[in-house]
Design a protein around this motif. Structure first.
Motif, short mmCIF file in Angstrom:
data_model
loop_
_atom_site.label_atom_id
_atom_site.label_comp_id
_atom_site.label_asym_id
_atom_site.label_seq_id
_atom_site.Cartn_x
_atom_site.Cartn_y
_atom_site.Cartn_z
N SER A 152 0.87 -1.18 0.00
CA SER A 152 0.00 0.00 0.00
C SER A 152 0.90 1.22 0.00
O SER A 152 2.00 1.18 0.55
CB SER A 152 -0.90 0.01 1.25
N ASP A 153 0.45 2.31 -0.61
CA ASP A 153 1.27 3.52 -0.59
C ASP A 153 0.84 4.48 0.52
O ASP A 153 1.25 5.63 0.55
CB ASP A 153 1.27 4.22 -1.95
N SER A 154 0.00 3.98 1.45
CA SER A 154 -0.47 4.81 2.57
C SER A 154 0.12 4.31 3.89
O SER A 154 -0.31 3.29 4.42
CB SER A 154 -2.00 4.80 2.66
N MET A 155 1.09 5.05 4.43
CA MET A 155 1.66 4.69 5.72
C MET A 155 0.62 4.82 6.83
O MET A 155 0.63 4.05 7.80
CB MET A 155 2.87 5.57 6.03
N THR A 156 -0.29 5.78 6.69
CA THR A 156 -1.34 5.95 7.70
C THR A 156 -2.21 4.70 7.79
O THR A 156 -2.47 4.18 8.89
CB THR A 156 -2.21 7.18 7.36
N ALA A 157 -2.66 4.21 6.64
CA ALA A 157 -3.52 3.02 6.63
C ALA A 157 -2.76 1.80 7.15
O ALA A 157 -3.33 0.97 7.89
CB ALA A 157 -4.04 2.77 5.22
N ILE A 158 -1.51 1.67 6.77
CA ILE A 158 -0.70 0.55 7.26
C ILE A 158 -0.60 0.59 8.78
O ILE A 158 -0.74 -0.43 9.48
CB ILE A 158 0.71 0.57 6.63
N LYS A 159 -0.40 1.78 9.33
CA LYS A 159 -0.33 1.96 10.78
C LYS A 159 -1.65 1.57 11.44
O LYS A 159 -1.66 0.88 12.46
CB LYS A 159 0.04 3.40 11.11
N TRP A 160 -2.76 2.01 10.86
CA TRP A 160 -4.07 1.67 11.41
C TRP A 160 -4.28 0.15 11.45
O TRP A 160 -4.79 -0.38 12.43
CB TRP A 160 -5.18 2.29 10.57
N VAL A 161 -3.87 -0.52 10.36
CA VAL A 161 -4.04 -1.97 10.30
C VAL A 161 -3.22 -2.64 11.40
O VAL A 161 -3.70 -3.54 12.10
CB VAL A 161 -3.65 -2.51 8.91
N LYS A 162 -2.00 -2.22 11.56
CA LYS A 162 -1.13 -2.83 12.57
C LYS A 162 -1.64 -2.56 13.98
O LYS A 162 -1.47 -3.39 14.89
CB LYS A 162 0.30 -2.33 12.39
N GLN A 163 -2.31 -1.40 14.18
CA GLN A 163 -2.88 -1.08 15.48
C GLN A 163 -4.28 -1.69 15.66
O GLN A 163 -4.85 -1.60 16.75
CB GLN A 163 -2.96 0.44 15.65
N LYS A 164 -4.83 -2.24 14.58
CA LYS A 164 -6.17 -2.82 14.56
C LYS A 164 -7.24 -1.79 14.92
O LYS A 164 -8.31 -2.12 15.41
CB LYS A 164 -6.26 -4.03 15.51
N LYS A 165 -6.93 -0.55 14.60
CA LYS A 165 -7.84 0.54 14.92
C LYS A 165 -7.64 1.70 13.95
O LYS A 165 -6.53 2.21 13.80
CB LYS A 165 -7.59 1.04 16.35
N ALA A 166 -8.71 2.11 13.27
CA ALA A 166 -8.65 3.23 12.34
C ALA A 166 -8.96 4.52 13.08
O ALA A 166 -10.01 4.64 13.72
CB ALA A 166 -9.64 3.03 11.20
N LYS A 167 -8.07 5.48 13.00
CA LYS A 167 -8.26 6.73 13.74
C LYS A 167 -8.64 7.87 12.81
O LYS A 167 -8.02 8.93 12.79
CB LYS A 167 -6.98 7.05 14.51
N SER A 168 -9.66 7.63 12.01
CA SER A 168 -10.15 8.66 11.09
C SER A 168 -10.93 9.72 11.85
O SER A 168 -11.61 9.43 12.84
CB SER A 168 -11.04 8.04 10.02
N THR A 169 -10.82 10.95 11.38
CA THR A 169 -11.56 12.06 11.99
C THR A 169 -12.88 12.33 11.26
O THR A 169 -13.57 13.29 11.59
CB THR A 169 -10.72 13.34 12.00
N LEU A 170 -13.21 11.49 10.26
CA LEU A 170 -14.45 11.70 9.53
C LEU A 170 -15.64 11.55 10.47
O LEU A 170 -15.76 10.55 11.19
CB LEU A 170 -14.57 10.70 8.37
N GLU A 171 -16.51 12.54 10.46
CA GLU A 171 -17.66 12.53 11.36
C GLU A 171 -18.59 11.37 11.05
O GLU A 171 -18.82 11.01 9.89
CB GLU A 171 -18.43 13.85 11.21
N ARG A 172 -19.12 10.77 12.11
CA ARG A 172 -20.13 9.72 11.94
C ARG A 172 -21.51 10.39 11.85
O ARG A 172 -21.93 11.06 12.79
CB ARG A 172 -20.11 8.74 13.10
N ASN A 173 -22.15 10.22 10.71
CA ASN A 173 -23.50 10.75 10.55
C ASN A 173 -24.22 9.90 9.50
O ASN A 173 -23.69 8.86 9.07
CB ASN A 173 -23.48 12.23 10.15
N GLU A 174 -25.40 10.31 9.08
CA GLU A 174 -26.17 9.51 8.13
C GLU A 174 -25.43 9.32 6.81
O GLU A 174 -25.47 8.25 6.21
CB GLU A 174 -27.53 10.16 7.88
N LYS A 175 -24.74 10.37 6.37
CA LYS A 175 -24.04 10.30 5.09
C LYS A 175 -22.84 9.36 5.14
O LYS A 175 -22.48 8.74 4.14
CB LYS A 175 -23.59 11.70 4.65
N THR A 176 -22.19 9.29 6.29
CA THR A 176 -20.97 8.48 6.40
C THR A 176 -21.23 7.12 7.04
O THR A 176 -20.29 6.36 7.30
CB THR A 176 -19.91 9.22 7.23
N ALA A 177 -22.50 6.81 7.30
CA ALA A 177 -22.83 5.58 8.02
C ALA A 177 -22.31 4.33 7.31
O ALA A 177 -21.82 3.39 7.95
CB ALA A 177 -24.34 5.48 8.22
#
Length: 206
Positions: A141-166
């Motif tokens: 993958s060319d995303s170090m952020t995503a690779i880190k999330w996978v290794k931590q088993k937790k995605a730390k996205s700041t995208l708001e949880r709402n109806e559109k992003t459900a």
């Protein structure tokens, strides 16, 4: 945004001028004695192709680069990437055979999400796919952020949880649960675009 380059291939599977490293690489990677060079303008590329001889030292230099790429990359692997229109925006992803470019799996457009969320989902999809295949292949993958999330088993996205992003959040939650309840032998490695060119799953939208 990176400046556009023009690639001249004097010796390869096909010769001529190519407008992306991916197209150029397809002609020279693994081709014995391949001769190629990049130019900043189309005019310089056309002049070089039409008659200017390239110094042998440059030929050896490019041959060395191609050889190093072949030695560094694990070609018997999977590469994943995301196609985004806006960030946040429409997201889709796919996984391909790194050597052949064959699409192995993909997800259709998700109405709204982020690039890193798509990369995370693509990697986890790749891990699940390889587990089903009983394969220990590496995933790029060319995303170090995503690779880190996978290794931590937790995605730390700041995208708001709402109806559109459900919907994308439902996929993220499911991916996290998979990571927390499954083990895998696969290595997850960073694809070094600056050295190797665009990742094989690239959507070509840059």
């Amino acid at each position: 945004m990176a400046k556009k380059k023009f690639y001249v291939v004097w010796k390869g599977r096909k010769t001529g001028i190519f407008t992306s490293w991916a197209e150029c690489e397809a002609q020279v990677k693994g081709f014995t004695g391949a001769r190629f060079k990049s130019f900043p303008t189309k005019e310089e590329a056309e002049a070089a192709l039409s008659g200017e001889s390239r110094p042998k030292s440059q030929s050896r230099s490019n041959d060395k680069v191609a050889k190093e790429i072949n030695e560094e990359v694990e070609w018997d692997s999977i590469s994943v990437d995301v196609g985004c229109r806006g960030n946040p925006g429409i997201v889709e992803y796919k996984g391909v055979d790194t050597k052949t470019g064959e699409i192995l799996f993909s997800h259709d457009e998700i109405h709204i999400g982020t690039n890193n969320m798509g990369e995370f989902l693509a990697i986890v999809h790749g891990l699940a796919y390889l587990k089903d295949q009983g394969s220990s292949k590496t995933i790029y993958s060319d995303s170090m952020t995503a690779i880190k999330w996978v290794k931590q088993k937790k995605a730390k996205s700041t995208l708001e949880r709402n109806e559109k992003t459900a919907y994308i959040w439902s996929l993220m939650d499911r991916a996290e649960r998979w990571l927390q309840t499954n083990s895998y032998p696969n290595k997850i490695k960073k694809w070094h675009t600056e050295k190797w060119g665009e990742i094989k799953a690239d959507y070509g939208r840059k």
